[in-house]
Structure formats: structure tokens, C-alpha cells
Design a protein around this motif. Sequence first.
Motif, PDB file in Angstrom:
ATOM      1  N   PHE A  21       0.893  -1.124   0.149  1.00 58.10           N
ATOM      2  CA  PHE A  21      -0.189   0.019   0.004  1.00 58.10           C
ATOM      3  C   PHE A  21       0.653   1.171  -0.211  1.00 58.10           C
ATOM      4  N   LYS A  74      -0.548   4.892  -0.701  1.00 61.24           N
ATOM      5  CA  LYS A  74      -1.699   5.078  -0.358  1.00 61.24           C
ATOM      6  C   LYS A  74      -2.156   5.630   0.900  1.00 61.24           C
ATOM      7  N   ALA A 105      -5.098   5.662   3.697  1.00 62.38           N
ATOM      8  CA  ALA A 105      -6.009   4.626   4.195  1.00 62.38           C
ATOM      9  C   ALA A 105      -6.628   5.348   5.540  1.00 62.38           C
ATOM     10  N   ALA A 152       0.930   2.387   3.742  1.00 60.34           N
ATOM     11  CA  ALA A 152       0.063   3.355   3.509  1.00 60.34           C
ATOM     12  C   ALA A 152       0.280   4.355   4.735  1.00 60.34           C
ATOM     13  N   ASP A 156      -7.491   7.475  -0.482  1.00 60.37           N
ATOM     14  CA  ASP A 156      -7.420   6.170  -1.474  1.00 60.37           C
ATOM     15  C   ASP A 156      -8.283   5.081  -0.857  1.00 60.37           C
ATOM     16  N   GLY A 171     -11.035   4.854  -5.800  1.00 59.78           N
ATOM     17  CA  GLY A 171     -10.798   4.705  -4.394  1.00 59.78           C
ATOM     18  C   GLY A 171     -11.503   3.243  -4.054  1.00 59.78           C
ATOM     19  N   SER A 183      -6.673  -4.127  -1.470  1.00 61.29           N
ATOM     20  CA  SER A 183      -5.398  -3.958  -2.378  1.00 61.29           C
ATOM     21  C   SER A 183      -5.531  -4.100  -3.799  1.00 61.29           C
ATOM     22  N   ASP A 184      -4.606  -4.035  -4.716  1.00 59.33           N
ATOM     23  CA  ASP A 184      -4.914  -3.956  -6.107  1.00 59.33           C
ATOM     24  C   ASP A 184      -4.969  -5.359  -6.533  1.00 59.33           C
TER      25      ASP A 184
END
Length: 261
Positions: free
Chosen positions: A7, A10, A12, A34, A87, A138, A242-243
Motif C-alpha cells: 500500500f 496510499k 487509508a 500506507a 485512497d 478509491g 489491495s490492487d
Amino acid sequence: MIFENRFLDKVAIVTGAGQGIGKGVAERLANEGAKTVLVDRSDIVLGVADELAKQGLQVLAVLADLETYAGFEKVVAETLKAFNRIDILINNVGGTIWAKPYQHYKEDEIVKEINRSLYPTLWGCHSVLPAMIENKGGVIINVSSIATRSINRIPYAAAKGGVNALTASLAFEQAPNNIRVVAIATGGTEAPARIVPRNENKMTAEEEVWYQQIVDQTRESTLVKKYGQIEDQVNAILFAASDEAKYITGITIPVSGGDLG
């Protein structure tokens, strides 16, 4: 298991980050790169954030009452002031306050259960949308429960049913804005005793029987006949955020030993 930099960069927000699942999620997000905003209405969250900051991790603690719209607007404003974007939102606040058959609930108790377990998620989703739309994307993870099919906590079940419906509809609506929305329906989860209890009053002998009925029913409803661990929920939440889960949206994923709720 920590995934290094999963992350990275990002931003969060994690609600209910002072203890339990929320604390576990916040710690992992920060350790995986993150910029993490830890939110709670109890000041115990300050200690959690301080420990992460001592490790050199980028964190911000915000005290807010997320049962109010103003509380969540405060969180968003402080997040944008500190990090300029949002995000990921993990809507974790919630949890049944009373355990008893529905006919024993009083009017104000039903209202309090809905305020605790539905409104923070409604306010959270609404509050972060402008920033996510501006960022062209997002992820929102709503922590739900398999208690939508349960006993002795009907108002809580109704609230989490609302969270599931919100998840499906919001994902449908916001997909054109590249915003994913996923719910994680937690099953029975072993956790340390809460530092700040949901109900400040000690359970009566009758309430202890009703609560044990919930425990027994939850365990029996799972295929594996046992409770999970906080780590099981954290793993699922972080995967969904997550992606790796970029093609997953609009669904409620049970993490419950086979209990579909």
C-alpha cells in the motif's frame, strides 16, 4: 504475513482502530506502506498511533464520534489536510451492544444498535466520495457480519443487512468513478477482552445465557465448528483493499469458516 509496500503511498482511513480488528488492520496497513489515519472515539487510539509512529510509520490519529455526520466530516477534513487525498476507507466501526431476544429490546436500544452499526458506515461512504471522485478512484471496505442470519441480536443483524445492501448499491453506482466497494462479513472471531466495552453495564445472569446462545449458534453454524482469529479478518480486509482485488466489487465476502450468514 506483511506484504512489503503493498500500500505504498496510499492514504487509508481505518475506523474503530483503537482495538480489535480495526487495530489489526491499521497496524498492517501502516507496515505495508500506507499513510494511515486511525480513527476512534476513545483516546486509546492515540497510544496505538504513537507506537506506530515510533516505528517510523506515517500515521495520524483522529478522535471522532462516527455515529454523527459531523464526526466523519471531521475525519475527512483532517485526512485531506495531512495527506491531500483519500485512497482507501475501512469502515470498521460497529458491534452489537445487547444480546437478547428481540421482544426484550427497548425502543432506545434498537435505535442505539442502528446508530452504532449502520450510520458510521453510511456517513463514511458519503463523506469520502467527493475526494475519491476527484482522485478518479478509491476503495471502500465495509466490515459487515454473518450475524444477518443469527439469534439474540436482531437490530444488529438489521444494521449489517443494511451495510450489505449499501455495499452492493454503492458499488453499482460508483463503478464509473473507478471506486470499488466490498463488504467483509466477519464470522465468530476470538479477540482479547475489549478495553472499552460496547455495553458499560455488566450482563445479568439471563443476558449471559442469551450471549452464550449466540456463541453456540455461531460456532455450530460454521463448517469448521470453531471461531477464527483477528488475523483471518485482517488478511481478508487487506486483500480486498489491495490492487490484487481490483476486479472484485459490489459483493459481501464471508470470512466465517463456511457460515454464509
